[in-house]
Scaffold this motif. Structure first.
Motif, PDB file in Angstrom:
ATOM      1  N   ALA A 174       0.827  -1.206   0.000  1.00 25.97           N
ATOM      2  CA  ALA A 174       0.000   0.000   0.000  1.00 25.97           C
ATOM      3  C   ALA A 174       0.861   1.255   0.000  1.00 25.97           C
ATOM      4  O   ALA A 174       0.595   2.216  -0.730  1.00 25.97           O
ATOM      5  N   THR A 175       1.916   1.271   0.814  1.00 25.21           N
ATOM      6  CA  THR A 175       2.831   2.414   0.830  1.00 25.21           C
ATOM      7  C   THR A 175       3.481   2.600  -0.536  1.00 25.21           C
ATOM      8  O   THR A 175       3.554   3.724  -1.065  1.00 25.21           O
ATOM      9  N   ALA A 176       3.949   1.511  -1.103  1.00 22.18           N
ATOM     10  CA  ALA A 176       4.630   1.582  -2.398  1.00 22.18           C
ATOM     11  C   ALA A 176       3.705   2.122  -3.484  1.00 22.18           C
ATOM     12  O   ALA A 176       4.104   2.976  -4.293  1.00 22.18           O
ATOM     13  N   ILE A 177       2.474   1.648  -3.508  1.00 24.56           N
ATOM     14  CA  ILE A 177       1.523   2.091  -4.531  1.00 24.56           C
ATOM     15  C   ILE A 177       1.272   3.596  -4.430  1.00 24.56           C
ATOM     16  O   ILE A 177       1.352   4.326  -5.426  1.00 24.56           O
ATOM     17  N   GLN A 178       0.962   4.068  -3.226  1.00 25.61           N
ATOM     18  CA  GLN A 178       0.634   5.472  -3.067  1.00 25.61           C
ATOM     19  C   GLN A 178       1.813   6.389  -3.411  1.00 25.61           C
ATOM     20  O   GLN A 178       1.635   7.430  -4.036  1.00 25.61           O
ATOM     21  N   LEU A 179       3.011   6.012  -2.991  1.00 18.77           N
ATOM     22  CA  LEU A 179       4.173   6.841  -3.302  1.00 18.77           C
ATOM     23  C   LEU A 179       4.464   6.846  -4.803  1.00 18.77           C
ATOM     24  O   LEU A 179       4.732   7.903  -5.391  1.00 18.77           O
ATOM     25  N   ALA A 180       4.397   5.676  -5.425  1.00 18.98           N
ATOM     26  CA  ALA A 180       4.697   5.603  -6.855  1.00 18.98           C
ATOM     27  C   ALA A 180       3.673   6.371  -7.686  1.00 18.98           C
ATOM     28  O   ALA A 180       4.026   6.978  -8.708  1.00 18.98           O
ATOM     29  N   ARG A 181       2.420   6.389  -7.238  1.00 21.44           N
ATOM     30  CA  ARG A 181       1.383   7.125  -7.967  1.00 21.44           C
ATOM     31  C   ARG A 181       1.658   8.625  -7.967  1.00 21.44           C
ATOM     32  O   ARG A 181       1.120   9.360  -8.807  1.00 21.44           O
ATOM     33  N   HIS A 182       2.477   9.082  -7.028  1.00 20.04           N
ATOM     34  CA  HIS A 182       2.793  10.509  -6.934  1.00 20.04           C
ATOM     35  C   HIS A 182       4.238  10.812  -7.336  1.00 20.04           C
ATOM     36  O   HIS A 182       4.817  11.803  -6.917  1.00 20.04           O
ATOM     37  N   GLY A 183       4.814   9.918  -8.137  1.00 27.74           N
ATOM     38  CA  GLY A 183       6.090  10.223  -8.757  1.00 27.74           C
ATOM     39  C   GLY A 183       7.328   9.809  -7.992  1.00 27.74           C
ATOM     40  O   GLY A 183       8.442  10.097  -8.440  1.00 27.74           O
ATOM     41  N   VAL A 184       7.175   9.142  -6.845  1.00 26.34           N
ATOM     42  CA  VAL A 184       8.333   8.685  -6.082  1.00 26.34           C
ATOM     43  C   VAL A 184       8.834   7.369  -6.676  1.00 26.34           C
ATOM     44  O   VAL A 184       8.029   6.475  -6.986  1.00 26.34           O
ATOM     45  N   ALA A 185      10.130   7.224  -6.831  1.00 25.27           N
ATOM     46  CA  ALA A 185      10.713   5.968  -7.296  1.00 25.27           C
ATOM     47  C   ALA A 185      10.753   4.991  -6.122  1.00 25.27           C
ATOM     48  O   ALA A 185      11.357   5.288  -5.094  1.00 25.27           O
ATOM     49  N   VAL A 186      10.113   3.844  -6.289  1.00 26.15           N
ATOM     50  CA  VAL A 186       9.967   2.900  -5.180  1.00 26.15           C
ATOM     51  C   VAL A 186      10.491   1.531  -5.580  1.00 26.15           C
ATOM     52  O   VAL A 186      10.097   0.965  -6.611  1.00 26.15           O
ATOM     53  N   ASP A 187      11.390   0.991  -4.746  1.00 25.19           N
ATOM     54  CA  ASP A 187      11.788  -0.414  -4.821  1.00 25.19           C
ATOM     55  C   ASP A 187      11.091  -1.155  -3.690  1.00 25.19           C
ATOM     56  O   ASP A 187      11.115  -0.699  -2.537  1.00 25.19           O
ATOM     57  N   LEU A 188      10.485  -2.284  -4.002  1.00 32.69           N
ATOM     58  CA  LEU A 188       9.806  -3.123  -3.014  1.00 32.69           C
ATOM     59  C   LEU A 188      10.465  -4.489  -3.011  1.00 32.69           C
ATOM     60  O   LEU A 188      10.551  -5.138  -4.063  1.00 32.69           O
ATOM     61  N   ILE A 189      10.966  -4.905  -1.840  1.00 28.01           N
ATOM     62  CA  ILE A 189      11.599  -6.221  -1.749  1.00 28.01           C
ATOM     63  C   ILE A 189      10.848  -7.072  -0.732  1.00 28.01           C
ATOM     64  O   ILE A 189      10.326  -6.572   0.266  1.00 28.01           O
ATOM     65  N   GLU A 190      10.776  -8.357  -1.011  1.00 30.99           N
ATOM     66  CA  GLU A 190      10.063  -9.308  -0.154  1.00 30.99           C
ATOM     67  C   GLU A 190      10.887 -10.583  -0.062  1.00 30.99           C
ATOM     68  O   GLU A 190      11.256 -11.168  -1.077  1.00 30.99           O
ATOM     69  N   VAL A 191      11.172 -11.010   1.172  1.00 30.61           N
ATOM     70  CA  VAL A 191      12.042 -12.160   1.378  1.00 30.61           C
ATOM     71  C   VAL A 191      11.408 -13.467   0.907  1.00 30.61           C
ATOM     72  O   VAL A 191      12.111 -14.379   0.474  1.00 30.61           O
ATOM     73  N   LYS A 192      10.082 -13.573   0.959  1.00 29.74           N
ATOM     74  CA  LYS A 192       9.423 -14.809   0.517  1.00 29.74           C
ATOM     75  C   LYS A 192       9.429 -14.872  -1.011  1.00 29.74           C
ATOM     76  O   LYS A 192       9.248 -13.853  -1.687  1.00 29.74           O
ATOM     77  N   PRO A 193       9.595 -16.059  -1.574  1.00 33.07           N
ATOM     78  CA  PRO A 193       9.638 -16.170  -3.035  1.00 33.07           C
ATOM     79  C   PRO A 193       8.335 -15.757  -3.712  1.00 33.07           C
ATOM     80  O   PRO A 193       8.347 -15.200  -4.803  1.00 33.07           O
ATOM     81  N   ASP A 194       7.186 -16.054  -3.069  1.00 35.13           N
ATOM     82  CA  ASP A 194       5.893 -15.709  -3.669  1.00 35.13           C
ATOM     83  C   ASP A 194       4.895 -15.454  -2.561  1.00 35.13           C
ATOM     84  O   ASP A 194       4.220 -16.351  -2.081  1.00 35.13           O
ATOM     85  N   ILE A 195       4.780 -14.190  -2.147  1.00 31.48           N
ATOM     86  CA  ILE A 195       3.883 -13.854  -1.042  1.00 31.48           C
ATOM     87  C   ILE A 195       2.421 -14.046  -1.423  1.00 31.48           C
ATOM     88  O   ILE A 195       1.558 -14.243  -0.563  1.00 31.48           O
ATOM     89  N   ALA A 196       2.112 -14.040  -2.718  1.00 28.62           N
ATOM     90  CA  ALA A 196       0.734 -14.216  -3.158  1.00 28.62           C
ATOM     91  C   ALA A 196       0.287 -15.669  -3.100  1.00 28.62           C
ATOM     92  O   ALA A 196      -0.838 -15.988  -3.492  1.00 28.62           O
TER      93      ALA A 196
END
Length: 376
Positions: free
Chosen positions: A18-40
């Protein structure tokens, strides 16, 4: 001009995406990393109250979420008797506003996929199977070392890596969640036509039993008992444990129980709680979601509070020109006391269950409902 130009978000759960989406929608460059191979691919179901749905609408995913899940506006209480007698049905608080349902259940992996897809669509660069191993910060940024050996520098790091947050430990914060003596078995299965809302059963061999519809053809059901070490049980034994505990509950439970045949769809979690004292940031690293606070799911507010953290943090970062004490003071003022009240109320209900005490659960639920009905 946002207060930050580039951000690393550690953790691909609700708070992080949610944080990544909102920041990226307003022009912030966002890297999102997740330790699990597939959180979905992880989890059973999730119950989201209206205040969580309000944030999902802000993220632009409400349409997909509403189609994927099962919405309802009431809560039922049933007796642990041979008929599963319905004692009362009452309207639930529509904490997201009158144009959103009070509650929505949906499969947790499906919600994760919707959010990750939205993150990708907004330009977030997501990498899985990866996390941070080192943070070195100064007055202008944070140098980050990742598990693949690479290094990068960011204006801000958001630690949204869950209840066992490695980011929290890297910051030197000595805080671990405490168990409260109860644990929950959850199982995912098909939804009988008779299940159109959450019903709760108090009493019987468990502290609590219930179920939540998560789609036209799915639900998750749960039973809460004394905490124990079940790590030595096989998948088949875990399923048998749930079926044995659920045998005392009837009404819709009879049909649900008959469908509980897949051992891979059972999971167990001990109830834990913690609350990080204010502030939740250390320099240019901030903790949100379960990294900052957790509580038993007795009010179904864990996901909602994580989403609120994300929404408030992103709003402040977008609305301020610099990352300064004024921004952090505003974040603390809007999030700490509110999250603390939800955590305390969730723990109070759990304690009443543990003590077999008939506390004023309806009154407490109403008070928290009124609190979270006001936007964070």
């Amino acid at each position: 001009m946002p207060a930050v130009n580039n951000v690393l978000v550690i953790g691909g759960g609700l708070a992080g995406t949610a944080t990544a989406i909102q920041l990226a929608r307003h022009g912030v460059a966002v890297d999102l990393i997740e330790v699990k191979p597939d959180i979905a691919a992880i989890g059973s179901g999730i119950t989201l109250q209206g205040n969580a749905l309000r944030v999902l609408r802000q993220l632009g995913v409400w349409g997909r979420v509403s189609r994927a899940g099962f919405a309802y506006n009431s809560l039922g209480l049933r007796a642990p008797d041979r008929d599963g007698t319905l004692l009362v049905e009452f309207p639930d608080v529509r904490s997201g506003g009158p144009d959103l349902p009070a509650t929505l259940g949906l499969p947790r992996p499906l919600l994760a996929r919707i959010l990750l897809d939205q993150a990708a669509a907004t330009g977030v660069k997501t990498r899985s199977g990866l996390t941070a191993t080192g943070l070195e910060q100064d007055g202008t940024g944070v140098g980050v070392t990742l598990t693949d050996g690479s290094t990068s520098r960011y204006d801000l790091v958001v630690g949204a890596d869950g209840i066992r947050s490695a980011t929290r430990r890297m910051l030197g914060i000595e805080l671990e969640p405490e168990p409260n003596g109860m644990g929950i078995w959850r199982v995912f299965g098909p939804r009988p036509a008779s299940v159109t809302r959450t019903d709760l059963f108090y009493g019987g061999p468990c502290y609590l039993a219930g179920y939540t519809p998560t789609g036209e053809n799915s639900l998750y059901a749960y039973v809460v008992e004394d905490a124990g070490d079940h790590s030595g049980l096989t998948a088949e034994q875990r399923l048998a444990r749930v079926r044995d505990l659920a045998a005392a509950y009837h009404g819709p439970w009879d049909e649900i129980r008959s469908t509980l045949t897949d051992p891979s769809r059972v999971n167990y979690t001990g109830f834990e709680t913690h609350l990080l004292p204010a502030p939740w940031h250390r320099g240019r690293v901030v903790l949100i979601g379960d990294a900052a606070h957790s509580c038993p799911p007795t009010l179904a507010q864990g996901g909602a509070q994580a989403l609120e953290d994300a929404a408030v943090l992103a709003e402040l970062l977008i609305g301020h020109d610099v990352l300064d004490d004024d921004l952090w003071d505003a974040f603390t003022a809007r999030r700490h006391a509110r999250a603390a009240e939800v955590v305390a109320a969730s723990n109070q209900i759990a304690q009443w269950l543990l003590d077999h005490e008939q506390g004023d659960v309806p009154g407490l639920v109403h008070r928290i409902g009124a609190l979270v009905s006001q936007p964070a």
